[in-house]
Design a protein around this motif. Structure first.
Motif, PDB file in Angstrom:
ATOM      1  N   MET A 152       1.746 -10.101   3.568  1.00 28.77           N
ATOM      2  CA  MET A 152       1.539  -9.220   4.722  1.00 28.77           C
ATOM      3  C   MET A 152       2.765  -9.194   5.633  1.00 28.77           C
ATOM      4  O   MET A 152       3.185  -8.140   6.109  1.00 28.77           O
ATOM      5  CB  MET A 152       0.306  -9.672   5.510  1.00 28.77           C
ATOM      6  CG  MET A 152      -1.006  -9.218   4.932  1.00 28.77           C
ATOM      7  SD  MET A 152      -2.379  -9.478   6.085  1.00 28.77           S
ATOM      8  CE  MET A 152      -2.846 -11.136   5.621  1.00 28.77           C
ATOM      9  N   GLU A 155       5.568  -7.210   4.188  1.00 27.34           N
ATOM     10  CA  GLU A 155       5.253  -5.780   4.270  1.00 27.34           C
ATOM     11  C   GLU A 155       5.524  -5.241   5.673  1.00 27.34           C
ATOM     12  O   GLU A 155       6.094  -4.161   5.850  1.00 27.34           O
ATOM     13  CB  GLU A 155       3.792  -5.557   3.878  1.00 27.34           C
ATOM     14  CG  GLU A 155       3.416  -4.131   3.603  1.00 27.34           C
ATOM     15  CD  GLU A 155       4.055  -3.573   2.344  1.00 27.34           C
ATOM     16  OE1 GLU A 155       4.320  -2.355   2.323  1.00 27.34           O
ATOM     17  OE2 GLU A 155       4.303  -4.340   1.387  1.00 27.34           O
ATOM     18  N   LEU A 156       5.109  -6.006   6.696  1.00 31.53           N
ATOM     19  CA  LEU A 156       5.286  -5.574   8.083  1.00 31.53           C
ATOM     20  C   LEU A 156       6.750  -5.642   8.514  1.00 31.53           C
ATOM     21  O   LEU A 156       7.222  -4.798   9.279  1.00 31.53           O
ATOM     22  CB  LEU A 156       4.434  -6.442   9.020  1.00 31.53           C
ATOM     23  CG  LEU A 156       2.930  -6.160   9.003  1.00 31.53           C
ATOM     24  CD1 LEU A 156       2.164  -7.276   9.714  1.00 31.53           C
ATOM     25  CD2 LEU A 156       2.626  -4.818   9.656  1.00 31.53           C
ATOM     26  N   SER A 164       1.973   1.139   3.271  1.00 26.80           N
ATOM     27  CA  SER A 164       1.874  -0.179   3.915  1.00 26.80           C
ATOM     28  C   SER A 164       0.457  -0.511   4.357  1.00 26.80           C
ATOM     29  O   SER A 164      -0.026  -1.621   4.140  1.00 26.80           O
ATOM     30  CB  SER A 164       2.818  -0.245   5.121  1.00 26.80           C
ATOM     31  OG  SER A 164       4.149  -0.180   4.715  1.00 26.80           O
ATOM     32  N   GLN A 165      -0.200   0.444   5.003  1.00 24.08           N
ATOM     33  CA  GLN A 165      -1.535   0.165   5.533  1.00 24.08           C
ATOM     34  C   GLN A 165      -2.493  -0.229   4.419  1.00 24.08           C
ATOM     35  O   GLN A 165      -3.252  -1.198   4.545  1.00 24.08           O
ATOM     36  CB  GLN A 165      -2.074   1.372   6.303  1.00 24.08           C
ATOM     37  CG  GLN A 165      -3.397   1.081   7.005  1.00 24.08           C
ATOM     38  CD  GLN A 165      -3.794   2.200   7.949  1.00 24.08           C
ATOM     39  OE1 GLN A 165      -3.148   3.235   8.007  1.00 24.08           O
ATOM     40  NE2 GLN A 165      -4.861   1.996   8.698  1.00 24.08           N
ATOM     41  N   ILE A 168      -1.617  -3.748   3.116  1.00 22.59           N
ATOM     42  CA  ILE A 168      -1.962  -4.803   4.071  1.00 22.59           C
ATOM     43  C   ILE A 168      -3.472  -4.979   4.150  1.00 22.59           C
ATOM     44  O   ILE A 168      -3.977  -6.109   4.177  1.00 22.59           O
ATOM     45  CB  ILE A 168      -1.367  -4.481   5.458  1.00 22.59           C
ATOM     46  CG1 ILE A 168       0.161  -4.564   5.397  1.00 22.59           C
ATOM     47  CG2 ILE A 168      -1.900  -5.451   6.508  1.00 22.59           C
ATOM     48  CD1 ILE A 168       0.849  -4.005   6.624  1.00 22.59           C
ATOM     49  N   GLN A 171      -4.769  -6.954   1.344  1.00 22.46           N
ATOM     50  CA  GLN A 171      -4.467  -8.379   1.502  1.00 22.46           C
ATOM     51  C   GLN A 171      -5.403  -9.033   2.532  1.00 22.46           C
ATOM     52  O   GLN A 171      -5.841 -10.172   2.347  1.00 22.46           O
ATOM     53  CB  GLN A 171      -3.009  -8.564   1.926  1.00 22.46           C
ATOM     54  CG  GLN A 171      -1.992  -8.185   0.870  1.00 22.46           C
ATOM     55  CD  GLN A 171      -2.167  -8.949  -0.422  1.00 22.46           C
ATOM     56  OE1 GLN A 171      -2.295 -10.165  -0.433  1.00 22.46           O
ATOM     57  NE2 GLN A 171      -2.191  -8.214  -1.534  1.00 22.46           N
TER      58      GLN A 171
END
Length: 306
Positions: A152, A155-156, A164-165, A168, A171
């Motif tokens: 996470m 990714e951020l 991405s959303q 995430i 996860q």
């Protein structure tokens, strides 16, 4: 430097929370993940004493050399403990020392809009647990959580894009499913402690029903039991489900039926009188519960003993 605020504060946005902790603005307005470690130590002078958040907060402590303060009490947390807070929950004062290493995950409910997790997350009972009911992880469980959180974080930090959303959220859902599993394991590994709570719960109900409290104070409630046991209602229900397959409410109802059967078979009290002694405001409510649990009315049950 900003001084610690000793008043209750409500944080509407994650950005406000970052500012209170002396952190840079979050990469995403609806989610942030901060890793406090040797290179990024926790600033103990920045956080407010009490706060109410409008978003979810998950804290994963990976290293802790002392105690954490929550409200007026201190709790020992070993390496690999997780705490969960839901929106609008009073978080209390959590005092970390500068040697505490932890992941701090903040998620606004709007981040889940349009995804099944928006509804599913509300069903996870551990978001209503008290801080002293934190999840304590084994070394292997700890590594699993670190791996998910690092995915996470990467990714951020590196590639916020149209995917991405979804990445995430998948996860987060994976992490919460693991938490469900790990809490089930914790109920088993702490079986001696939990069996003691079960015995105390049973004793409290017996004393309440035998001592005439129900006639004066009504049917015993989940809140009453959890308050007497000094544990949260959610944790008590989940613990009982793991031990005996019943929620606290079901346990209370079964105790009431057990006591009602005793009175119906050994006394000449009327159904109305028994309902009153057990704390029911209306005899119809008692009869309805009795039939639901036994498939008989109270009078049909009594006939069996005449």
């Amino acid at each position: 430097m900003k001084k610690k605020d000793d008043k209750l504060r409500r944080f509407i946005s994650i950005s406000e929370s970052h500012e209170a902790f002396g952190l840079p603005k979050p990469q995403h307005p609806l989610i942030s993940l901060v890793h406090f470690n040797q290179d990024n130590p926790f600033n103990t002078d920045m956080a407010p004493i009490y706060d109410i958040l409008s978003f979810y907060k998950i804290t994963f402590i990976t290293k802790n050399s002392g105690k954490l303060k929550y409200g007026r009490d201190y709790y020992d947390f070993n390496d690999g403990s997780m705490l969960f807070f839901a929106p609008n929950q009073l978080v209390g004062s959590t005092e970390y020392n500068s040697d505490t290493y932890a992941y701090l995950l903040l998620i606004h409910p709007d981040f889940f809009l349009g995804y099944p997790l928006a509804h599913k997350i509300k069903k996870y009972g551990y978001f209503s647990y008290a801080v002293n009911e934190a999840l304590h992880l084994s070394d292997q469980e700890r590594e699993t959580m670190i791996a998910i959180l690092n995915i996470m974080k990467n990714e951020l930090d590196n590639r916020i894009d149209e995917f991405s959303q979804e990445v995430i959220i998948s996860q987060i859902e994976l992490m919460l499913n693991y938490v469900n599993r790990f809490y089930k394991r914790q109920f088993i590994t702490r079986k001696n402690v939990n069996n003691d709570i079960l015995q105390k719960t049973e004793a409290l109900l017996d004393d309440y029903l035998n001592g005439g409290n129900s006639a004066n104070q009504g049917v015993p409630t989940v809140h009453f039991l959890s308050e007497q046991l000094n544990i949260s209602a959610g944790y008590l229900s989940d613990m009982l489900r793991s031990l005996i397959g019943q929620s606290t409410q079901q346990f209370i109802h079964n105790k009431l039926i057990e006591k009602a059967k005793e009175k119906l078979s050994t006394t000449q009290l009327t159904v109305n009188e028994i309902a009153y002694e057990l704390g029911f405001e209306h005899a119809q409510s008692f009869s309805k519960l009795f039939k639901k649990k036994t498939s008989q009315t109270p009078l049909e049950f009594r006939v069996m003993f005449n």
